[in-house]
Scaffold this motif. Structure first.
Motif, PDB file in Angstrom:
ATOM      1  N   ASP A  30      -2.408   3.356 -14.558  1.00  0.00           N
ATOM      2  CA  ASP A  30      -1.622   2.431 -14.585  1.00  0.00           C
ATOM      3  C   ASP A  30      -0.076   3.141 -14.864  1.00  0.00           C
ATOM      4  O   ASP A  30      -0.037   3.963 -15.750  1.00  0.00           O
ATOM      5  CB  ASP A  30      -1.654   1.323 -15.718  1.00  0.00           C
ATOM      6  N   ILE A  31       0.698   2.940 -14.016  1.00  0.00           N
ATOM      7  CA  ILE A  31       2.122   3.333 -13.997  1.00  0.00           C
ATOM      8  C   ILE A  31       3.105   2.152 -14.317  1.00  0.00           C
ATOM      9  O   ILE A  31       2.979   1.367 -13.778  1.00  0.00           O
ATOM     10  CB  ILE A  31       2.577   3.897 -12.636  1.00  0.00           C
ATOM     11  N   PHE A  32       4.011   2.674 -15.329  1.00  0.00           N
ATOM     12  CA  PHE A  32       5.132   1.858 -16.108  1.00  0.00           C
ATOM     13  C   PHE A  32       6.114   2.145 -15.784  1.00  0.00           C
ATOM     14  O   PHE A  32       6.367   3.284 -16.444  1.00  0.00           O
ATOM     15  CB  PHE A  32       4.312   1.450 -17.533  1.00  0.00           C
ATOM     16  N   LYS A  33       7.018   1.352 -15.352  1.00  0.00           N
ATOM     17  CA  LYS A  33       8.759   1.886 -15.358  1.00  0.00           C
ATOM     18  C   LYS A  33       9.002   1.632 -16.777  1.00  0.00           C
ATOM     19  O   LYS A  33       8.988   0.558 -17.412  1.00  0.00           O
ATOM     20  CB  LYS A  33       9.361   1.224 -14.481  1.00  0.00           C
ATOM     21  N   ARG A  34       9.878   2.563 -17.347  1.00  0.00           N
ATOM     22  CA  ARG A  34      10.395   2.063 -18.885  1.00  0.00           C
ATOM     23  C   ARG A  34      11.517   1.390 -18.734  1.00  0.00           C
ATOM     24  O   ARG A  34      12.328   1.433 -17.832  1.00  0.00           O
ATOM     25  CB  ARG A  34      10.733   3.795 -19.245  1.00  0.00           C
ATOM     26  N   PRO A  35      11.581   0.403 -19.652  1.00  0.00           N
ATOM     27  CA  PRO A  35      12.715  -0.663 -19.618  1.00  0.00           C
ATOM     28  C   PRO A  35      13.927  -0.188 -19.620  1.00  0.00           C
ATOM     29  O   PRO A  35      14.825  -0.962 -18.908  1.00  0.00           O
ATOM     30  CB  PRO A  35      12.602  -1.188 -21.161  1.00  0.00           C
ATOM     31  N   ASP A  36      14.258   1.019 -19.941  1.00  0.00           N
ATOM     32  CA  ASP A  36      15.597   1.608 -19.901  1.00  0.00           C
ATOM     33  C   ASP A  36      15.807   2.635 -18.684  1.00  0.00           C
ATOM     34  O   ASP A  36      16.913   3.404 -18.733  1.00  0.00           O
ATOM     35  CB  ASP A  36      16.075   2.484 -21.217  1.00  0.00           C
ATOM     36  N   ALA A  37      15.027   2.507 -17.851  1.00  0.00           N
ATOM     37  CA  ALA A  37      14.901   3.434 -16.668  1.00  0.00           C
ATOM     38  C   ALA A  37      16.210   3.071 -15.683  1.00  0.00           C
ATOM     39  O   ALA A  37      16.105   1.990 -15.212  1.00  0.00           O
ATOM     40  CB  ALA A  37      13.776   3.517 -15.927  1.00  0.00           C
ATOM     41  N   VAL A  38      17.036   3.970 -15.472  1.00  0.00           N
ATOM     42  CA  VAL A  38      18.089   3.761 -14.485  1.00  0.00           C
ATOM     43  C   VAL A  38      17.753   4.438 -13.115  1.00  0.00           C
ATOM     44  O   VAL A  38      17.705   5.937 -13.265  1.00  0.00           O
ATOM     45  CB  VAL A  38      19.471   3.929 -15.029  1.00  0.00           C
TER      46      VAL A  38
END
Length: 345
Positions: free
Chosen positions: A273-281
């Motif tokens: 499972d791959i998750f984009k971090r909440p603060d990823a820009v």
């Protein structure tokens, strides 16, 4: 009293270079990669000469990659293509013409992509050019909206224009393949922005994980992929059990250090499972445009007669309108002032 353990070393490569004030425009070109190379295994993960033919199929897509006389092009060789694509896109964003054949100083590329710039680094660069030119790709992947059967190399030609007596190249000329240049001429439709820490990822498999995450989890919060499918996409030649062990170790390291930019990974049985971090820009400028007083003083030496704060405001409007990702505000502003020059009376 028990002693606290020392924190483990970051898996990231160290930052090998500091940007030069006078190559700021080169350093600030936003890293761009073609989506085809991110999704499909066009480059080998091996750090040793890989003489195998990579035969990959998924649905209607096929890719067959044959080696050069010194092996297939590697994931790290791709740095050269990313640099060329990024410089072309920066020129297009400024309304300038781009051509398949481009000339540049290899040291600038080494600074931007965090590569070793020792004598060995120049030798590695030369070998990378040979692999990029000699590796042959047969595919029907679309590029620039053109869907057709293609046989090509990543670059058509590479030439050393100038070099020092000890073999350090000062100027090279590279001609990109039509297939790759089509993505540039499509004005970014087949390209994606990469995080600068991509160039600090040490392991080829880490880079492929980031590329796959960026391609499939770019505009959504998460993405699930089976280990077998993930292995196909990475191009790994390991046994399935060994691939799972390697992935598990990278995921464990990333949980500790967060060194793979923008994404977290969880191994769930035979799935990742791959998750984009909440603060990823991803596609926005990554640094605030804060100019120091010292940089303003240096800028005034180049732009005599200008109101330095008015000039700074003009610079901010310019980088904002062009969507330029400014890596070093000080360096970029000084270079902007240098291009302006003194007011002519």
């Amino acid at each position: 009293m028990s002693e606290l353990p020392f924190p483990s070393r970051s898996p990231l490569l160290p930052e090998r270079h500091q940007p030069d004030f006078f190559v700021a425009d080169i350093f600030d070109a936003t890293p761009k990669g073609d989506q085809a190379s991110m999704e499909h295994p066009l480059f080998t993960l091996s750090t040793k000469p890989d003489m195998q033919i990579q035969d990959y199929r998924h649905g209607d897509i096929f890719v067959k990659v044959g080696p050069s006389p010194i092996g297939r092009a590697t994931v790290h060789d791709r740095d050269i293509l990313i640099y060329c694509i990024s410089q072309c896109m920066a020129r297009l964003n400024e309304g300038r013409e781009v051509k398949k054949t481009m000339r540049f100083n290899p040291h600038d590329l080494m600074v931007v992509t965090n590569r070793d710039s020792s004598g060995r680094g120049y030798l590695n660069f030369r070998q990378a050019l040979k692999r990029l030119q000699g590796t042959q790709i047969e595919t029907n992947i679309q590029m620039g909206g053109k869907e057709q059967w293609n046989v090509f190399s990543f670059i058509d030609k590479a030439e050393i224009i100038r070099e020092t007596r000890d073999g350090r190249m000062q100027e090279v000329e590279i001609t990109l393949s039509d297939w790759l240049f089509d993505a540039i001429e499509a004005k970014g439709r087949d390209l994606l922005t990469l995080h600068r820490d991509y160039f600090r990822l040490r392991k080829p498999l880490e880079r492929r994980l980031y590329e796959i995450a960026r391609k499939h989890c770019g505009q959504q919060k998460s993405f699930r992929i089976g280990l077998e499918r993930l292995q196909e996409k990475t191009g790994s030649q390991s046994q399935a059990w060994e691939f799972k062990r390697l992935i598990s170790k990278i995921i464990e390291d990333n949980a500790t250090h967060g060194h793979i930019p923008q994404y977290d990974f969880v191994l769930d049985g035979e799935f990742v499972d791959i998750f984009k971090r909440p603060d990823a820009v991803l596609d926005a400028p990554s640094r605030p445009y804060v100019v120091s007083d010292d940089a303003r003083l240096k800028a005034k030496k180049f732009a005599k007669g200008w109101d330095i704060y008015a000039l700074e405001a003009e610079w901010r409007d310019w980088v904002s309108s062009k969507g330029i990702d400014v890596h070093s505000a000080d360096a970029h502003f000084i270079n902007f002032a240098k291009q302006k020059g003194p007011i002519k009376r």
